[in-house]
Design an enzyme around this catalytic site. Structure first.
Site, short mmCIF file in Angstrom:
data_model
loop_
_atom_site.label_atom_id
_atom_site.label_comp_id
_atom_site.label_asym_id
_atom_site.label_seq_id
_atom_site.Cartn_x
_atom_site.Cartn_y
_atom_site.Cartn_z
N PRO A 291 0.83 -1.21 0.00
CA PRO A 291 0.00 0.00 0.00
C PRO A 291 0.87 1.26 0.00
CG PRO A 291 -0.61 -1.48 1.81
CD PRO A 291 0.65 -2.01 1.21
N GLU A 292 0.51 2.20 -0.85
CA GLU A 292 1.19 3.49 -0.89
C GLU A 292 0.18 4.56 -0.44
OE1 GLU A 292 3.32 4.07 -4.63
OE2 GLU A 292 3.47 1.92 -4.91
N HIS B 237 -4.42 -15.06 9.02
CA HIS B 237 -3.52 -13.91 9.07
C HIS B 237 -4.05 -12.74 9.90
CE1 HIS B 237 -1.63 -16.26 6.00
NE2 HIS B 237 -2.56 -16.03 5.13
N ARG C 289 2.13 -11.33 5.50
CA ARG C 289 3.58 -11.41 5.68
C ARG C 289 4.07 -10.85 7.00
NH1 ARG C 289 6.83 -10.32 0.32
NH2 ARG C 289 8.43 -11.15 1.69
#
Ligand SMILES: [Zn+2]
Length: 287
Positions: A2-3, A95, A114
């Protein structure tokens, strides 16, 4: 990853839903999220806290609590912050790292395959400003971000302009996707040294950064990997890319096939006609 546009999309969706609510329960299921602090300590910090506002700086989400305390969250590679009803939180979720239960029984779920995403409680606005100031340059969508500011940041920098844009201490929030898109719009090759850009190029780059980020926000971000907005929906900016991921496809401006190279260690997409390759540096005397 994500930016700025992805994080801003989440902020805009969540702010009206969580502002004024209270956190009635906090469960930090993955100690890595808040390390080196212990999950129990952070849960204690959050439990019972009102949510005063939800802000953003660069790629950081800033959940403001009582007495100018802030939960500073970063999604990193694969983090998603989902807003769900209680009935959608009944089944175990893969997750899931953090669950915040709100007083209207909705939940904020930090889901992150992750596990690079983080959460940190910061006490006081001064401490927050210091934390952010050490990590981030100017906010590119703030009116104070002008071509002159960009020129001053670039001055003397020998780094390739792509690496310069990816450095969060220069311009906050720009990542691999939006750097490629902005450089293509500005017709600047990613390997040009940042400090050697001419005034007119800096002005084009400034406009391109702002327009690229605004386009990303308008399309609710880009979903090329794991990014989902707070509703679990994909963004659609990936359908609008001018250059990123378009290797071999015709340039939208000139028709020449888009090529891929490496810059700042990242896969980088360019049109070699629209973004002329930098001239080789004049080598110093070999004597
Ligand atoms: Zn072209």
């Amino acid at each position: 990853m994500p930016e700025l546009p992805e994080v801003e999309t989440i902020r805009r969706q969540l702010a009206p839903r969580v502002t004024g609510r209270r956190i009635v329960d906090a469960q930090v299921l993955d100690p890595l999220w808040c390390a080196p602090r212990l999950p129990e300590e952070v849960e204690e910090d959050l439990r019972g806290e009102p949510i005063v506002a939800l802000g953003r700086r660069g790629k950081y989400l800033l959940l403001e609590l009582a007495d100018e305390r802030f939960l500073v969250m970063h999604l990193r590679m694969t983090g998603n912050l989902l807003w769900t009803a209680a009935e959608d939180d009944a089944e175990p979720r893969p997750h899931l790292r953090v669950r915040l239960v709100l007083d209207d029984d909705h939940r904020l779920l930090f889901v992150d395959q992750r596990r690079f995403g983080t959460g940190l409680v910061i006490d006081g606005r001064e401490a927050l400003d210091r934390y952010i100031g050490e990590r981030l340059g100017p906010e590119p969508l703030d009116p104070s971000f002008t071509p002159d500011v960009l020129r001053a940041l670039a001055a003397g920098r020998r780094a390739p302009v792509k690496a310069f844009l990816l450095d969060q201490r220069r311009v906050a929030g720009v990542g691999n996707i939006y750097a490629d898109e902005a450089l293509f719009r500005a017709q600047i090759h990613p390997l040009r040294p940042a400090g050697r850009l001419k005034r007119a190029e800096i002005e084009r780059l400034h406009t391109a950064i702002v327009e690229t980020l605004q386009a990303g926000i308008a399309k609710q971000g880009s979903s090329i990997d794991d990014y989902l907005d707070s509703n679990g929906e994909r963004g659609s900016m990936q359908d609008e890319f001018l250059i990123h991921l378009r290797e071999g496809q015709p340039c939208v401006r000139c028709g020449r096939p888009v090529t891929k190279l490496r810059a700042a260690g990242r896969g980088t997409y360019v049109c070699r006609r629209c973004q002329p390759v930098p001239r080789p540096r004049r080598t110093a005397s070999r004597a």
